[in-house]
Design a protein around this motif. Structure first.
Motif, short mmCIF file in Angstrom:
data_model
loop_
_atom_site.label_atom_id
_atom_site.label_comp_id
_atom_site.label_asym_id
_atom_site.label_seq_id
_atom_site.Cartn_x
_atom_site.Cartn_y
_atom_site.Cartn_z
N ALA B 185 67.98 18.40 14.12
CA ALA B 185 69.22 17.99 14.77
C ALA B 185 70.40 18.11 13.81
CB ALA B 185 69.10 16.56 15.29
N GLU B 186 70.19 17.68 12.56
CA GLU B 186 71.24 17.76 11.53
C GLU B 186 71.70 19.19 11.34
OE1 GLU B 186 70.07 16.19 7.78
OE2 GLU B 186 70.03 14.13 8.51
N LYS B 187 70.73 20.09 11.35
CA LYS B 187 71.03 21.49 11.05
C LYS B 187 71.87 22.13 12.15
CE LYS B 187 68.33 24.45 8.13
NZ LYS B 187 66.97 24.71 7.70
N SER B 188 71.51 21.86 13.41
CA SER B 188 72.19 22.56 14.51
C SER B 188 73.35 21.75 15.08
CB SER B 188 71.18 22.84 15.62
OG SER B 188 70.73 21.63 16.17
N GLY B 189 73.36 20.43 14.81
CA GLY B 189 74.42 19.61 15.39
C GLY B 189 74.15 19.20 16.82
N VAL B 190 72.94 19.44 17.29
CA VAL B 190 72.59 19.07 18.67
C VAL B 190 72.06 17.63 18.66
CG1 VAL B 190 71.09 19.58 20.63
CG2 VAL B 190 71.96 21.44 19.23
N PRO B 191 72.63 16.75 19.47
CA PRO B 191 72.11 15.38 19.49
C PRO B 191 70.75 15.30 20.17
CG PRO B 191 73.94 15.62 21.02
CD PRO B 191 73.80 16.93 20.32
N ALA B 192 69.89 14.44 19.64
CA ALA B 192 68.55 14.30 20.20
C ALA B 192 68.32 12.85 20.59
CB ALA B 192 67.52 14.73 19.17
N LEU B 193 67.77 12.63 21.76
CA LEU B 193 67.41 11.29 22.21
C LEU B 193 65.91 11.23 22.36
CD1 LEU B 193 70.04 10.69 25.03
CD2 LEU B 193 70.22 10.06 22.64
N LEU B 194 65.33 10.18 21.85
CA LEU B 194 63.89 10.02 21.98
C LEU B 194 63.65 8.73 22.76
CD1 LEU B 194 61.27 11.39 21.11
CD2 LEU B 194 61.29 9.97 19.07
N LEU B 195 63.11 8.89 23.95
CA LEU B 195 62.82 7.73 24.78
C LEU B 195 61.37 7.35 24.54
CD1 LEU B 195 63.83 5.85 26.97
CD2 LEU B 195 63.25 7.55 28.67
N ARG B 196 61.20 6.23 23.85
CA ARG B 196 59.84 5.83 23.48
C ARG B 196 59.33 4.79 24.46
NH1 ARG B 196 59.55 6.14 17.03
NH2 ARG B 196 57.38 6.33 17.61
N VAL B 197 58.04 4.53 24.37
CA VAL B 197 57.52 3.45 25.20
C VAL B 197 57.58 2.17 24.39
CG1 VAL B 197 56.00 4.92 26.55
CG2 VAL B 197 55.17 3.91 24.44
N ALA B 198 57.55 1.04 25.10
CA ALA B 198 57.62 -0.24 24.42
C ALA B 198 56.40 -0.42 23.54
CB ALA B 198 57.67 -1.35 25.46
N GLU B 199 56.64 -0.85 22.29
CA GLU B 199 55.51 -1.03 21.39
C GLU B 199 55.16 -2.51 21.31
OE1 GLU B 199 58.27 0.22 19.27
OE2 GLU B 199 57.82 2.36 19.18
N LYS B 200 53.93 -2.75 20.98
CA LYS B 200 53.50 -4.13 20.78
C LYS B 200 53.98 -4.60 19.41
CE LYS B 200 49.68 -3.62 23.90
NZ LYS B 200 49.84 -2.16 24.14
#
Lengths: 552, 289
Positions: B185-200
């Motif tokens: 993401a840093e290299k290209s300047g494209v924003p990335a979103l990571l939707l994770r699952v709830a962790e214990k």
């Protein structure tokens, strides 16, 4: 068969089949032939000649399969390979054939009821092995040598016409491969028996009875009476063998218009070498594309291994492409799974599908600061310049498709359906089929929808205050949700025009779903529905409650 | 090992004016330029060799943007969104779509949405609901069963500069994988979103620049014509916790937390004051339940 039973090579062996009232010989090997056993004999007669004859049942189906495999293998020489299962089907119309090679696998002769073979149109292929007639001779020698190495005994012949090659391969008295000189096939086929003309048994028998034993006897005869007496077939076969009537070889697979091949002096096996070779093939093929003004939609790479097996792999693109580096990237993934076995001796790259390459590629829908520009039809595409952004995205989509599969890289489009699970359709990304703003319009006349729709609605137990009321609380996945807010219902009736819903059912008791958006004490929002016949109290056992999604 | 980021120059908002280094004479244009250069240098020192030059994307919520470095979500960076627990998935998805809507307005191109078809996330996002936040026609949806394929797809998308944003719904992501995504993401300047699952567990280790926890909150009650609050769901409310804010204000100890409301009509997010604001004349016991 001899490949399966190595010891047969030293024995007198024959294959038998059951027809015409008893076991008969279908095919024989070299020892049996010299002992006087012929195909068509009764097994009992053969046993009198050779008491210790080794026999096995003929398996026409698996033999045909073997022939198919061999045909695929022969594509290393030419894309025009046809299977000649039982002595030649009628082939009319087509182009002029300059040279045709006929390969008869002797053991295949045994296994294919004596007649199975392959036909290869090798017009213009000889130069890959040498110049002029020498190249053709080398091709023929290469073919039989390689087949012999894989355990097949083959009789091959090459002539100006398919008919002549067929006759020479099967009936010529010789030890080695036969290469008829250019325009010299007439003299060569003249002494051959009339059966060499690919005739049916009755015609051949009649000819023999009339004293016309060899092709040479027929050559000086006037055509009109011949055709009157024996029908069109004889004359046509004669003309085809001589070359005065055209005959094409119908290839087993459609012959690709663009093809490159690379043969190696030493078999290669390292992944890097194969990748480098693929890259070279691609560069050559892209050059061909450039000249023809086309781009590839589908490319097939065949790796011919030393052990005779062929490894094939293919890539596809969303838009016609002749971008060398892009296509190579697409090949990276399948190449990593390829197994070179004991080594690859020949690689071939062919374009299975090409499309005109438009340098002004149609732009995908793209946005400038939230405002979406959209291409509609071909008239708009001409006005838009080719965008490097789009090319980048298309190439990205190609790479993703190559790895994830076509069905897994999609664009979502609305579908005219009330049922939520049917309201979205997945389309290929390359098709700019969704108008910008269409989704907003579609969403506007629908009620609230969940951000995630469960693939399978989950049944819940509900408690309601009054029979007709929506639930006040429900139990889902082991936890109780007390509802604070309830919004609805939104009634969606079953689509009776769909196959799964019978019209009678709709007329007697219209069924459908009542959807509610609910919020529990914690603020979690769900999308629930009641399923069952409409206009009946909700507590009836016929109506069931489900969770169908989570709302934002 | 604790890494402390010297960050005194990073925020440009007015709220930082009380810091002693920033007390400067605004009238001098030469000093302004010098200051900008200085900030850029510090940024470069702070954020490693591949300092992304992509502009940050403001969420258009002044209270939240003030906490974020450079007044918005960093452009070429990985951001994580975690639902409060499995049942708050709808809200997390809603917030993801809201953020995407802001990015889509700021950047051109397609949005690549990767969805892993396994575990808790069996269904892809539902396009008719997404339409309120972003135009689903701009979304390319990629699905995969294997985590490696999903991560590879995200990385490929991040390497393509023509993509507006990359969203991944992937449950099992290792630290090394997030680091790879962050670098891409840093290299290209494209924003990335990571939707994770709830962790214990409390918080998984990750190389993401920010991490947001989204929990759904009871919606605002709407009043009918007679002053009675209605049964239906009003403005959608979420509780946002900024669990991680790399390059944020290191002096800040408590986790920033907001109650936000999304209004479909206005199409934007706003922070709701935490004090119970009861409309005049509305009965108190209704709100208490």
């Amino acid at each position: 068969m001899a490949r399966r039973h190595k010891d047969w090579l030293a024995k007198t062996a024959a294959l038998i089949g059951f027809h015409q009232g008893g076991p008969r010989i279908v095919a024989v090997n070299e020892h049996a032939r010299s002992a006087g056993i012929r195909a068509g004999q009764r097994l009992a007669d053969a046993r009198t000649l050779v008491p210790d004859l080794t026999t096995a049942h003929a398996e026409p189906a698996s033999d045909l399969k073997l022939l198919e495999t061999l045909a695929g293998w022969c594509e290393r020489y030419t894309p025009w390979v046809a299977i000649d299962p039982l002595g030649g089907a009628l082939v009319d119309s087509g182009f002029e054939i300059d040279a045709a090679a006929e390969l008869v696998d002797r053991m295949a002769t045994a296994t294919f009821g004596g007649d199975g073979g392959l036909m290869l149109d090798v017009t213009g292929c000889g130069h890959l092995f040498g110049s002029g007639i020498e190249g053709e001779r080398a091709l023929l020698a290469d073919l039989t040598a390689r087949l012999a190495r894989h355990g097949f005994t083959a009789r091959a012949a090459m002539a100006d016409t398919a008919g002549a090659a067929w006759a020479l391969a099967r009936f010529a008295e010789r030890q080695k491969d036969l290469l008829a000189p250019v325009a010299g096939h007439r003299a060569l086929i003249a002494p051959l028996p009339v059966e060499a003309l690919r005739l049916d048994a009755t015609t051949a028998e009649t000819l023999r009875r009339l004293g016309l034993r060899c092709i040479g006897d027929l050559l000086p005869m006037p055509r009109a009476p011949l055709s009157q007496r024996f029908g069109d077939l004889l004359v046509r076969r004669l003309d085809q063998a001589l070359g005065s009537a055209a005959e094409t070889i119908q290839p087993r697979l459609p012959a690709p218009a663009f093809r490159t091949r690379l043969a190696f002096a030493e078999p290669i096996g390292r992944a890097e070498d194969i990748a480098a070779a693929t890259s070279r093939l691609l560069a050559a093929l892209c050059g061909q594309f450039e000249k023809a003004g086309v781009g590839a939609r589908r490319l097939e790479l065949s790796l011919f291994r030393v052990d005779g097996s062929i490894e094939r792999t293919a890539i596809g693109t969303g838009r016609p492409s002749r971008d060398n580096t892009h296509l190579m990237k697409l090949f990276q993934e399948p190449l990593s799974h390829l197994d070179a076995g004991f080594g690859v001796e020949l690689m071939m790259l062919s374009a299975a599908a090409v499309e005109p390459f438009d340098t002004q590629q149609v732009a995908l829908a793209h946005a400038v600061g939230g405002e979406v520009m959209q291409v509609q039809g071909s008239d708009a595409s001409a006005a838009l310049p080719a965008r490097s952004d789009d090319t980048e995205v298309i190439q990205l989509v190609d790479r993703l498709t190559q790895r994830l599969g076509t069905a897994n890289v999609v664009r979502l489009a609305p579908r005219a359906s009330h049922l939520p699970e049917r309201a979205v359709i997945a389309l290929p990304v390359a098709k700019p089929a969704v108008r910008a703003g269409l989704w907003t319009k579609v969403a506007a006349y629908k009620g609230p929808r969940p951000t995630r729709l469960l693939a399978q609605p989950e049944a819940i137990q509900t408690t309601a205050q009054l029979p007709d009321d929506p639930p006040r609380q429900f139990n889902w996945r082991g936890s109780l949700h007390r509802l604070k807010r309830i919004e609805g219902p939104e009634r969606l009736v079953d689509e009776w025009w769909q196959d799964s819903v019978s019209i009678e059912k709709v007329e007697t008791a219209p069924s459908g779903r009542d959807y509610y958006r609910v919020e529990d004490e914690d603020g979690q929002r769900f999308w629930l529905y009641r399923d069952g016949p409409l206009n009946t109290p909700a507590v009836l056992p016929a109506s069931r409650w489900y969770v169908h999604g989570f709302c934002a | 090992m604790t890494i402390i980021f010297p960050n005194a120059f990073a925020p440009s908002s007015a709220s930082r004016d009380d810091a002693p280094v920033l007390v400067l004479d605004r009238a001098e244009p030469g000093r302004e330029d010098e200051l900008r250069r200085l900030r850029e240098t510090v940024r470069r020192i702070e954020r490693g060799s591949v300092a992304s030059t992509a502009p940050s994307i403001p969420l258009d919520v002044p209270e939240i943007d003030a906490v974020l470095p450079d007044g918005g979500l960093a452009g070429g960076a990985l951001h994580e969104i975690v639902p409060g627990d499995a049942a708050h998935d709808g809200a997390a998805l809603g917030f993801t779509a809201t953020v995407l809507g802001r990015i889509a307005a700021a950047r051109r191109g397609q949005i690549l949405w990767i969805h892993r078809q396994a575990g808790a996330l069996t269904a892809p996002p539902y396009a008719p609901a997404l339409a309120a936040f972003i135009d689903p026609a701009r979304v390319i949806l990629a699905s995969s069963r294997r985590v490696e394929d999903a991560l590879w797809t995200m990385e490929e998308g991040l390497r393509c500069g023509a993509i507006a944003a990359v969203v991944g719904e992937i449950d099992k992501v290792e630290l090394a994988a997030t680091r790879r995504l962050q670098l891409a993401a840093e290299k290209s300047g494209v924003p990335a979103l990571l939707l994770r699952v709830a962790e214990k567990k409390s918080a998984a280790i990750s190389a993401a620049v920010t991490r947001w926890r989204v929990t759904s909150a009871p919606s605002r009650s709407r009043l009918g014509a007679d002053g009675e609050s209605l049964d239906d769901i009003g403005g959608l409310r979420w509780r946002l916790d900024l669990l991680r804010n790399r390059f944020g204000d290191p002096a800040r100890t408590e986790t920033p937390s907001w109650l936000v409301e999304w209004t479909n009509e206005k199409g934007h997010l706003a922070v709701v004051s935490e004090t119970v604001s009861r409309p005049h004349g509305a009965p108190a016991q209704r709100l208490a339940g």
